[in-house]
Design an enzyme around this catalytic site. Structure first.
Site, PDB file in Angstrom:
ATOM      1  N   LYS A 277       0.835  -1.211   0.000  1.00 41.04           N
ATOM      2  CA  LYS A 277       0.000   0.000   0.000  1.00 41.04           C
ATOM      3  C   LYS A 277       0.868   1.259   0.000  1.00 41.04           C
ATOM      4  O   LYS A 277       0.626   2.188  -0.783  1.00 41.04           O
ATOM      5  CB  LYS A 277      -0.892  -0.003   1.248  1.00 41.04           C
ATOM      6  CG  LYS A 277      -1.521   1.349   1.564  1.00 41.04           C
ATOM      7  CD  LYS A 277      -2.362   1.323   2.818  1.00 41.04           C
ATOM      8  CE  LYS A 277      -1.629   1.535   4.115  1.00 41.04           C
ATOM      9  NZ  LYS A 277      -1.396   2.931   4.508  1.00 41.04           N
ATOM     10  N   ASN A 278       1.870   1.299   0.885  1.00 45.06           N
ATOM     11  CA  ASN A 278       2.638   2.536   1.039  1.00 45.06           C
ATOM     12  C   ASN A 278       3.643   2.769  -0.085  1.00 45.06           C
ATOM     13  O   ASN A 278       4.264   3.827  -0.161  1.00 45.06           O
ATOM     14  CB  ASN A 278       3.312   2.578   2.414  1.00 45.06           C
ATOM     15  CG  ASN A 278       2.278   2.795   3.512  1.00 45.06           C
ATOM     16  OD1 ASN A 278       1.129   3.145   3.225  1.00 45.06           O
ATOM     17  ND2 ASN A 278       2.669   2.580   4.750  1.00 45.06           N
TER      18      ASN A 278
ATOM     19  N   CYS B 124      -4.207  13.172  13.224  1.00 48.60           N
ATOM     20  CA  CYS B 124      -4.916  11.914  13.020  1.00 48.60           C
ATOM     21  C   CYS B 124      -4.726  11.065  14.256  1.00 48.60           C
ATOM     22  O   CYS B 124      -4.087  11.481  15.207  1.00 48.60           O
ATOM     23  CB  CYS B 124      -4.431  11.208  11.764  1.00 48.60           C
ATOM     24  SG  CYS B 124      -2.827  10.462  11.965  1.00 48.60           S
TER      25      CYS B 124
ATOM     26  N   ARG C  27       1.130  14.825  13.226  1.00 49.25           N
ATOM     27  CA  ARG C  27       1.569  14.618  11.844  1.00 49.25           C
ATOM     28  C   ARG C  27       1.543  15.852  10.952  1.00 49.25           C
ATOM     29  O   ARG C  27       0.792  15.926   9.977  1.00 49.25           O
ATOM     30  CB  ARG C  27       0.770  13.485  11.208  1.00 49.25           C
ATOM     31  CG  ARG C  27       0.961  12.172  11.936  1.00 49.25           C
ATOM     32  CD  ARG C  27       0.245  11.044  11.275  1.00 49.25           C
ATOM     33  NE  ARG C  27       0.937  10.515  10.121  1.00 49.25           N
ATOM     34  CZ  ARG C  27       0.455   9.573   9.332  1.00 49.25           C
ATOM     35  NH1 ARG C  27      -0.727   9.069   9.568  1.00 49.25           N
ATOM     36  NH2 ARG C  27       1.134   9.129   8.309  1.00 49.25           N
TER      37      ARG C  27
ATOM     38  N   ASP D   5       4.988   0.729  11.794  1.00 51.94           N
ATOM     39  CA  ASP D   5       3.770   0.075  11.290  1.00 51.94           C
ATOM     40  C   ASP D   5       3.658  -1.387  11.729  1.00 51.94           C
ATOM     41  O   ASP D   5       2.656  -2.046  11.434  1.00 51.94           O
ATOM     42  CB  ASP D   5       3.699   0.164   9.758  1.00 51.94           C
ATOM     43  CG  ASP D   5       3.453   1.596   9.283  1.00 51.94           C
ATOM     44  OD1 ASP D   5       3.103   2.445  10.115  1.00 51.94           O
ATOM     45  OD2 ASP D   5       3.622   1.846   8.071  1.00 51.94           O
TER      46      ASP D   5
ATOM     47  N   ARG E 123      -8.599  -0.394   4.818  1.00 52.29           N
ATOM     48  CA  ARG E 123      -7.693   0.595   4.205  1.00 52.29           C
ATOM     49  C   ARG E 123      -6.364  -0.039   3.837  1.00 52.29           C
ATOM     50  O   ARG E 123      -5.706   0.426   2.902  1.00 52.29           O
ATOM     51  CB  ARG E 123      -7.426   1.743   5.192  1.00 52.29           C
ATOM     52  CG  ARG E 123      -8.642   2.600   5.434  1.00 52.29           C
ATOM     53  CD  ARG E 123      -8.282   3.788   6.261  1.00 52.29           C
ATOM     54  NE  ARG E 123      -7.207   4.553   5.612  1.00 52.29           N
ATOM     55  CZ  ARG E 123      -6.706   5.668   6.080  1.00 52.29           C
ATOM     56  NH1 ARG E 123      -7.167   6.179   7.205  1.00 52.29           N
ATOM     57  NH2 ARG E 123      -5.751   6.301   5.442  1.00 52.29           N
TER      58      ARG E 123
HETATM   59  C1  EPZ Z   1       4.505   6.994   6.170  1.00 48.82           C
HETATM   60  O1  EPZ Z   1       3.788   8.085   6.710  1.00 48.82           O
HETATM   61  C2  EPZ Z   1       3.527   5.850   6.072  1.00 48.82           C
HETATM   62  N1  EPZ Z   1       2.424   6.230   5.200  1.00 48.82           N
HETATM   63  C3  EPZ Z   1       3.021   5.483   7.455  1.00 48.82           C
HETATM   64  O2  EPZ Z   1       2.183   4.358   7.310  1.00 48.82           O
HETATM   65  C4  EPZ Z   1       4.216   5.137   8.342  1.00 48.82           C
HETATM   66  O3  EPZ Z   1       3.760   4.893   9.666  1.00 48.82           O
HETATM   67  C5  EPZ Z   1       5.216   6.291   8.366  1.00 48.82           C
HETATM   68  O4  EPZ Z   1       5.605   6.625   6.996  1.00 48.82           O
HETATM   69  C6  EPZ Z   1       6.490   5.981   9.121  1.00 48.82           C
HETATM   70  O5  EPZ Z   1       7.126   4.866   8.583  1.00 48.82           O
HETATM   71  C7  EPZ Z   1       2.580   6.111   3.882  1.00 48.82           C
HETATM   72  O6  EPZ Z   1       3.620   5.712   3.380  1.00 48.82           O
HETATM   73  C8  EPZ Z   1       1.416   6.462   3.033  1.00 48.82           C
HETATM   74  P1  EPZ Z   1       6.721  10.341   8.108  1.00 48.82           P
HETATM   75  P2  EPZ Z   1       4.398   9.563   6.652  1.00 48.82           P
HETATM   76  O7  EPZ Z   1       6.633  11.605   7.346  1.00 48.82           O
HETATM   77  O8  EPZ Z   1       5.157   9.716   5.406  1.00 48.82           O
HETATM   78  C9  EPZ Z   1       6.849  13.743  11.496  1.00 48.82           C
HETATM   79  C10 EPZ Z   1       0.337   2.916   7.901  1.00 48.82           C
HETATM   80  O9  EPZ Z   1      -0.227   2.402   8.898  1.00 48.82           O
HETATM   81  N2  EPZ Z   1       6.741  14.724  10.409  1.00 48.82           N
HETATM   82  O10 EPZ Z   1       7.891   9.446   7.863  1.00 48.82           O
HETATM   83  O11 EPZ Z   1       3.288  10.504   6.931  1.00 48.82           O
HETATM   84  C11 EPZ Z   1       5.612  12.862  11.630  1.00 48.82           C
HETATM   85  O12 EPZ Z   1       4.611  13.517  12.374  1.00 48.82           O
HETATM   86  C12 EPZ Z   1       1.005   4.232   8.056  1.00 48.82           C
HETATM   87  O13 EPZ Z   1       0.373   2.385   6.782  1.00 48.82           O
HETATM   88  C13 EPZ Z   1       6.819  16.071  10.710  1.00 48.82           C
HETATM   89  O14 EPZ Z   1       6.963  16.479  11.864  1.00 48.82           O
HETATM   90  O15 EPZ Z   1       5.382   9.504   7.904  1.00 48.82           O
HETATM   91  C14 EPZ Z   1       6.181  11.645  12.301  1.00 48.82           C
HETATM   92  O16 EPZ Z   1       6.307  11.865  13.667  1.00 48.82           O
HETATM   93  C15 EPZ Z   1       0.416   5.216   8.948  1.00 48.82           C
HETATM   94  N3  EPZ Z   1       6.736  16.963   9.663  1.00 48.82           N
HETATM   95  C16 EPZ Z   1       7.573  11.524  11.665  1.00 48.82           C
HETATM   96  O17 EPZ Z   1       7.861  12.814  11.159  1.00 48.82           O
HETATM   97  C17 EPZ Z   1       6.587  16.561   8.373  1.00 48.82           C
HETATM   98  O18 EPZ Z   1       6.505  17.423   7.485  1.00 48.82           O
HETATM   99  C18 EPZ Z   1       7.706  10.514  10.529  1.00 48.82           C
HETATM  100  O19 EPZ Z   1       6.610  10.663   9.657  1.00 48.82           O
HETATM  101  C19 EPZ Z   1       6.521  15.198   8.079  1.00 48.82           C
HETATM  102  C20 EPZ Z   1       6.597  14.285   9.119  1.00 48.82           C
END
Ligand code: EPZ
Length: 420
Positions: free
Chosen positions: A22-23, A118, A123, A307, A399
């Site tokens: 999915k991701n 969320c 996030r 995850d 999802r």
């Molecule tokens: C991706 O989310 C995945 N989603 C998530 O999958 C996964 O948990 C996550 O990466 C971490 O591996 C998809 O790929 C669609 P991040 P993403 O940006 O890209 C903070 C699932 O269950 N952050 O790596 O949104 C953020 O809040 C899920 O399939 C900022 O502060 O994750 C988090 O604490 C849910 N500012 C950390 O960084 C930003 O601009 C890492 O988030 C971006 C992120």
């Protein structure tokens, strides 16, 4: 709303086919915006989030057509007629924000609803926005929307992420393919889904170096072209069913799964007493003897994935001894703990760590969760528990897990969906 009913206590035996990730699929679909020509994706999983991304691309004017009858091949292509990702779609799926980079790179303008918080944390998307700004996009926030404009196109730049973000790396990587000049992305995420995106972009004509490392160099090109790309197998689905086999004391073949993307998870499972081996056509997972407590700390890839944290915690809740599970990526990703406790698990949370003291058995209960991985962790707990478990709010599962109840039932689990 559908529910899932499980009668626990049956070991899983059989074969489970692992679908496309999915991701990986979500950013790959967004990459379809980078060209008018046709991007054909194969091994696409049949999931609610994929349907949501398809709906978003259609809102932007782009055609998303199934090829063949099994829904596993999607052709994406056509002119972009709108640059706006509306609130109604973004609120359903945060990954909608992945259209921001490709849209501004292609059309010079993108207007995307801000996703907001969320269930697993606040996030923010500040890293996505800062990175695009460094490529010359002008960013404004108004009325719940972010607008990125670059009328004369984006320009390559050196971008250093202060911490690792999967989505921000993907957005920037896609945008940089069409920027003028060279972009260097330092402290880039190294998740296999990023490698898959880079492979697809390269097949579309992008020039990317350093794939698989934390430093990506992108030499911009003026246009991208048609390509066909197979999506990698879902490493989180694989890890989830590995935990399902382990928690029930069963033995399954995970068909199509790849060990190379699962290093930290499989090392931790082995430490807990689970046998994992490469087998013809996939991975075999079995647990013949007892489970012992093992610790896990979530980290960006190649560390233990956030995850998989909830599923691993379910497994540890019936292991002998104690384990410590630490969440470092999201600040609110222990929503499954109170539900697991209602099933008899002994878990104490101290800040970002949970101490899990294994109990001999869980007991079935009605439960519900507020995100995808928490929901599936309750399904795993239900498979091992004595008696009946009802998992509510099944739409979270849909999802990210394709036909979860059918896949588990085919291996002997007493599990069914109750439409409601
Ligand atoms: C991706 O989310 C995945 N989603 C998530 O999958 C996964 O948990 C996550 O990466 C971490 O591996 C998809 O790929 C669609 P991040 P993403 O940006 O890209 C903070 C699932 O269950 N952050 O790596 O949104 C953020 O809040 C899920 O399939 C900022 O502060 O994750 C988090 O604490 C849910 N500012 C950390 O960084 C930003 O601009 C890492 O988030 C971006 C992120």
């Amino acid at each position: 709303m559908d529910r899932i009913r499980i009668q626990g206590g049956r070991p899983l035996e059989g074969t489970i086919r692992i679908g496309g990730a999915k991701n990986a699929a979500l950013p790959l679909m967004a990459a379809g915006l980078l060209t008018d020509e046709r991007l054909t994706l194969t091994n696409v999983p049949a999931l609610a989030d994929i349907a949501t991304m398809a709906a978003l691309l259609r809102t932007l004017g782009v055609a998303v057509d199934p090829v063949g009858n099994d829904g596993r091949v999607l052709a994406i292509g056509g002119a972009i007629t709108s640059s706006e990702a509306p609130y109604d779609i973004v609120r359903k799926m945060r990954a909608s924000v992945l259209v921001l980079g490709p849209l501004v790179a292609r059309t010079g303008e993108a207007r995307v609803s801000l996703p907001g918080g969320c269930a697993i944390g606040t996030r923010p998307i500040d890293l996505h926005l800062k990175a695009l700004e460094e490529l010359g996009a002008e960013i404004t926030l108004e009325a719940g929307y972010v607008t990125a404009t670059a009328r004369k196109g984006l320009r390559g730049a050196n971008v250093i992420f202060p911490f690792v973000s999967v989505g921000a790396t993907e957005n920037l990587l896609m945008a940089a393919t069409l920027a003028e000049g060279t972009t260097v992305i330092a402290n880039a995420a190294r998740e296999p889904e990023i490698g898959d995106l880079a492979a697809c972009l390269t097949a579309m004509g992008a020039r990317i170096e350093g794939v698989g490392t934390d430093r990506l160099t992108v030499h911009g090109v003026t246009s991208l072209h048609a390509a066909t790309h197979p999506i990698i197998p879902d490493r989180i689905e694989t890890g989830t069913y590995a935990c399902a086999a382990a928690i029930t004391g069963g033995s399954v073949l995970l068909e199509g799964a790849k060990l190379e993307h699962l290093g930290a998870v499989m090392r931790t499972l082995r430490e807990a007493g689970v046998e994992v081996a490469e087998a013809a056509g996939g991975l075999s997972v079995k647990r013949l003897n007892g489970l012992h407590g093992a610790d896990a700390m979530t980290e960006p890839y190649p560390g233990f994935p956030t995850d998989m944290q909830a599923q691993f915690m379910s497994l540890m809740s019936v292991a002998e001894g104690a384990s410590m599970v630490t969440e470092t990526i999201f600040e609110n990703r222990f929503m499954h703990v109170p539900e697991l406790s209602r099933m008899g698990a002994n878990i104490v949370v101290h800040g970002a760590s949970a101490i899990v003291r294994g109990v001999p058995a869980l007991s079935g209960a009605p439960v519900m969760a507020t995100d995808l991985r928490a929901s599936v962790s309750l399904v795993l707990a239900g498979l091992a528990a004595k008696g009946e478990t009802i998992v509510n709010r099944v739409y979270h599962l849909d999802r990210g897990y394709e036909r979860v109840e059918e896949k588990l039932a085919a291996c002997g689990a007493a599990i069914e969906r109750i439409p409601g």
